[in-house]
Design an enzyme around this catalytic site. Structure first.
Site, PDB file in Angstrom:
ATOM      1  N   TYR A 118       0.803  -1.156   0.169  1.00 16.84           N
ATOM      2  CA  TYR A 118      -0.150  -0.125  -0.122  1.00 16.84           C
ATOM      3  C   TYR A 118       0.567   0.994  -0.012  1.00 16.84           C
ATOM      4  O   TYR A 118       1.684   1.140   0.619  1.00 16.84           O
ATOM      5  CB  TYR A 118      -0.818   0.245   1.168  1.00 16.84           C
ATOM      6  CG  TYR A 118      -1.266   1.260   1.268  1.00 16.84           C
ATOM      7  CD1 TYR A 118      -3.052   1.048   0.348  1.00 16.84           C
ATOM      8  CD2 TYR A 118      -1.650   1.742   2.657  1.00 16.84           C
ATOM      9  CE1 TYR A 118      -3.601   2.378   0.974  1.00 16.84           C
ATOM     10  CE2 TYR A 118      -2.381   2.169   3.865  1.00 16.84           C
ATOM     11  CZ  TYR A 118      -3.518   3.287   2.493  1.00 16.84           C
ATOM     12  OH  TYR A 118      -4.360   4.426   2.691  1.00 16.84           O
ATOM     13  N   ASP A 190      -1.261  -7.719   5.586  1.00 19.84           N
ATOM     14  CA  ASP A 190      -2.287  -6.364   5.236  1.00 19.84           C
ATOM     15  C   ASP A 190      -3.281  -7.253   4.398  1.00 19.84           C
ATOM     16  O   ASP A 190      -3.255  -7.226   3.776  1.00 19.84           O
ATOM     17  CB  ASP A 190      -1.836  -5.645   4.092  1.00 19.84           C
ATOM     18  CG  ASP A 190      -3.110  -4.160   4.233  1.00 19.84           C
ATOM     19  OD1 ASP A 190      -4.402  -4.552   4.174  1.00 19.84           O
ATOM     20  OD2 ASP A 190      -2.653  -3.001   4.133  1.00 19.84           O
ATOM     21  N   LYS A 215     -12.902   0.366   5.591  1.00 21.24           N
ATOM     22  CA  LYS A 215     -13.044   0.133   3.933  1.00 21.24           C
ATOM     23  C   LYS A 215     -14.129  -1.260   4.234  1.00 21.24           C
ATOM     24  O   LYS A 215     -15.631  -0.806   4.622  1.00 21.24           O
ATOM     25  CB  LYS A 215     -11.704  -0.838   3.482  1.00 21.24           C
ATOM     26  CG  LYS A 215     -11.101   0.369   2.809  1.00 21.24           C
ATOM     27  CD  LYS A 215      -9.857  -0.158   2.494  1.00 21.24           C
ATOM     28  CE  LYS A 215      -8.809   0.885   1.675  1.00 21.24           C
ATOM     29  NZ  LYS A 215      -8.500   1.765   3.188  1.00 21.24           N
TER      30      LYS A 215
END
Length: 401
Positions: A118, A190, A215
């Site tokens: 990310y 992640d 999210k």
């Protein structure tokens, strides 16, 4: 034999989602009330001192920053879903990515990071973690057990993300975790793309799992929260300590929204999964599309790993359009149901033009066209397909004009 009418011994995730983190007392509210608190008061000095001594233990009320009943309930729900011993909730997904780095790394240590990480986490690693004397290097996300060749004597942590949220490489988590464990190295992953419902990295040998609950858990694009879950009690305690030294504190309103989002997580994820796969398969047949990057498609190079380790797929994937950035801009701006914006996991569909090349050091992005990330929301799949078709027609007119 189980008695008639008694609940199953191991409830399925959909059932767990309706029960985890709810108040135990009856009669009482079905939802955990909000607890807005800074100071916690005690009747005696002994009680206060006992709470201080146990302040890093799960469920101890000491001061608002260390947690309140609603926070503890949410953390417990995530830990159960993830198969961990404990979870620490933090103010954002990026905070969750950074917390294990602070908790387990010291000057002179080395961390190995997937090259598909990310991008804000990559920036934090370079601008903050490396500045504190930690060596940071990157590896091919498809390295698997070959990552052993990049381990050093001072390697302390391997940072994984499966799949990557731009280019969607699926990592061989069991192979990497086994290599790391043999060398006494911690692993973190992640898991935001799949959520605890569709992938459980801890069951595959990973030590720590981080997620941007902003999210899918929240699910409505109206709160920010991150989670870090540990497989080991000692690691969980160190994470709680580091969160306190960083001053992390999450809003009770955000915790409430995350708890509420959990209740519909399974039904939302199934819709995102089915819609994204339908759109991805359709886009593979379009002449304007060079390739589609969706792990659930048989054409994806890591599809076999996805089938082995995952029980479902995300609404997030990417397409490489056979055009320039100018053409991709025409396509994106023609869309009516896909809004342009960062993040994902909410009910709304999103589109984002991206270029992974500038965020790679161990590998090279080999795209010849322009990469466009798509997120399939909860809108009707046929309407979304029609919207994409209209955008592709605009792109075709631009190309031919």
């Amino acid at each position: 034999m189980r008695e008639s009418g008694s609940p199953p011994c191991q409830p399925r995730p959909e059932t767990q989602l309706s029960r985890l983190g709810r108040p135990a007392a009856h009669p009482g509210p079905v939802n955990m009330p909000l607890h807005r608190a800074s100071t916690i008061v005690f009747d005696t000095v002994a009680e206060l001192e006992a709470a201080k001594a146990a302040r890093f233990d799960k469920g101890t009320m000491f001061y608002g920053r260390f947690g309140t009943p609603d926070v503890f309930a949410f953390e417990g729900a995530i830990a159960t879903l993830s198969g961990g011993v404990g979870t620490v909730a933090v103010p954002s997904g990026l905070a969750a990515c950074v917390l294990p780095l602070v908790a387990f790394l010291k000057p002179g240590d080395h961390v190995l990071v997937t090259d598909s990480v990310y991008e804000p986490a990559r920036t934090s690693l370079q601008a903050f973690i490396a500045r504190s004397g930690v060596e940071v290097s990157y590896f091919d996300p498809r390295a698997g057990a070959q990552i052993a060749g990049q381990m050093r004597a001072n390697t302390r942590l391997v940072y994984l993300e499966s799949p990557g949220s731009l280019t969607f490489e699926v990592q061989d988590l069991p192979a990497i975790a086994a290599v790391a464990r043999d060398k006494g190295v911690l692993t973190m992953c992640d898991n935001t793309w799949a959520s605890p419902l569709y992938l459980k990295p801890l069951s595959l040998g990973v030590d720590l799992v981080v997620e941007a609950a902003t999210k899918y858990v929240v699910g409505h694009s109206d709160a920010m929260i991150g989670t870090v879950t540990a497989a080991d009690a000692a690691h969980h305690r160190l994470l709680r300590q580091a969160a306190n030294w960083l001053g992390y504190r999450i809003s009770p309103d955000d915790v409430y929204l995350a708890q509420r989002g959990l209740r519909t997580l399974a039904v939302r994820l199934e819709r995102h999964y089915r819609t994204s796969l339908d759109l991805a398969a359709w886009l593979e047949g379009r002449p304007e599309v060079r390739r589609v990057l969706h792990p659930a498609l048989p054409s994806h190079p890591d599809h076999a790993l996805w089938r082995r380790d995952f029980s479902g797929a995300s609404g997030l994937f990417a397409v490489e359009l056979d055009t320039s950035k100018a053409g991709a801009t025409i396509f994106a701006e023609a869309l009516q149901l896909f809004s342009q914006g960062f993040s994902w996991g909410g009910y709304e569909s999103l589109v984002l033009l991206t270029d992974p090349a500038h965020a790679r050091t161990a590998t090279r992005w080999d795209g010849q066209g322009t990469l466009v990330r798509l997120y399939a929301g909860l809108e009707d799949a046929e309407d979304l397909r029609a919207d994409l078709q209209a955008g592709l027609e605009r792109l075709k007119a631009f190309t031919n004009g």
